[in-house]
Design an enzyme around this catalytic site. Structure first.
Site, PDB file in Angstrom:
ATOM      1  CG  ASN A 125      13.187   9.936  -4.997  1.00 39.28           C
ATOM      2  OD1 ASN A 125      13.723   9.527  -6.027  1.00 39.28           O
ATOM      3  ND2 ASN A 125      13.778   9.888  -3.806  1.00 39.28           N
TER       4      ASN A 125
ATOM      5  N   GLY B 294     -16.877 -10.807   5.776  1.00 41.15           N
ATOM      6  CA  GLY B 294     -18.297 -10.930   5.450  1.00 41.15           C
ATOM      7  C   GLY B 294     -18.637 -11.022   3.974  1.00 41.15           C
ATOM      8  N   GLY B 295     -17.669 -10.775   3.101  1.00 36.50           N
ATOM      9  CA  GLY B 295     -17.959 -10.820   1.665  1.00 36.50           C
ATOM     10  C   GLY B 295     -18.083 -12.245   1.145  1.00 36.50           C
TER      11      GLY B 295
ATOM     12  N   GLY C 296     -11.891  -9.016   1.192  1.00 39.63           N
ATOM     13  CA  GLY C 296     -13.039  -8.847   2.077  1.00 39.63           C
ATOM     14  C   GLY C 296     -13.936 -10.072   2.076  1.00 39.63           C
ATOM     15  CB  VAL C 297     -13.822 -13.219   0.111  1.00 43.67           C
ATOM     16  CG1 VAL C 297     -14.372 -14.643   0.191  1.00 43.67           C
ATOM     17  CG2 VAL C 297     -14.282 -12.537  -1.173  1.00 43.67           C
ATOM     18  N   GLY C 298     -15.089 -13.765   3.149  1.00 50.27           N
ATOM     19  CA  GLY C 298     -14.956 -14.640   4.317  1.00 50.27           C
ATOM     20  C   GLY C 298     -14.969 -13.862   5.612  1.00 50.27           C
TER      21      GLY C 298
ATOM     22  CE  LYS D  27      -4.095  -2.180   1.742  1.00 51.34           C
ATOM     23  NZ  LYS D  27      -3.577  -3.425   2.324  1.00 51.34           N
ATOM     24  CB  VAL D  28       3.653   2.074  -2.295  1.00 45.92           C
ATOM     25  CG1 VAL D  28       4.769   3.082  -2.367  1.00 45.92           C
ATOM     26  CG2 VAL D  28       4.201   0.651  -2.247  1.00 45.92           C
ATOM     27  CB  ALA D  29       0.570   5.842   0.714  1.00 42.50           C
TER      28      ALA D  29
END
Ligand code: BMP
Length: 211
Positions: A65, A172-173, A167-169, A59-61
């Protein structure tokens, strides 16, 4: 093609490699995140690559550079793809894509996250983030299996970009609903690696995805 990606968020090297060895051949990719890499180091990517393609969910943020430097080290370590955040802006995402192109690898951009807090800020900007991912040249996006109705709209907006849906399992998805709503792949973590028999759990998801 199984359309299943495992989120390998265990924090024990032996357990991680055992799951990767057993399940790597059955799934499309294994996603690694900070919990595992902070314990084992980046070298774990090469070890897992023996069994499956590896997606580095960092989740590069950051500024362009710094994003470039992070991507370079991650691809040097062998990752096939990296996940970055889009809210930092197009130039930061583009920096990831430029490095990925040099290595022949892929970038996925987070749009709307799967947890309830995504409604606080991300959801109103999800379509803009989809457009930004496309304009920056990303291979695909991350969008929530917990909200299949949103997946339908995000799919329309995303064109040919791939959609990876967590978000599966545990969150709850439903795997099948996410695919029917437009996801190309579902990402499953706890419901597989915490299962008594992770292999049987994965096969069960793969069967749901085939229907
Ligand atoms: P689990 O199936 O155990 O809930 O794991 C989901 C995985 O996907 C975790 O690695 C989490 O960090 C990641 N993820 C998510 O759950 N929602 C998002 O919106 C984006 C993610 O990367």
């Amino acid at each position: 093609k199984s359309r299943l990606i495992i989120a390998l968020d265990v924090t024990d090297r032996t357990e991680a490699l055992s799951i990767a060895e057993k399940l790597g051949g059955a799934v499309d990719a294994i996603k690694v995140n900070y919990p595992l890499v902070l314990v084992c180091g980046l070298g774990i990517i090469k070890d897992i690559k023996k069994y499956a393609n590896v997606i580095a969910d960092f989740k590069v943020a950051d500024i362009p550079n710094t994003n470039s430097l992070i991507c370079r080290e991650t691809f040097e370590a062998g990752a096939d793809a990296i996940i970055c955040q889009g809210f930092v802006g197009k130039d930061s995402v583009k920096a990831c894509v430029d490095v990925a192109n040099k290595y022949g690898r892929e970038v996925y951009v987070v749009t709307e996250m799967s947890h309830p807090g995504a409604l606080d800020f991300l959801q109103p900007h999800a379509f803009e983030l989809v457009d930004l991912a496309f304009r920056a040249g990303a291979s695909g996006i991350i969008a929530p299996a917990t909200r299949p109705e949103r997946l339908v709209d995000i799919r329309c907006r995303a064109g040919d970009m791939k959609i990876l849906s967590p978000g599966v399992g545990a969150q709850g998805g439903d795997a099948r609903k996410a695919i029917d709503a437009g996801a190309d792949f579902v990402i499953v973590g706890r419901s597989i690696y915490n299962a008594e028999d992770p292999y049987a759990a994965a096969v069960n998801f793969i069967e749901q995805l085939r229907r």
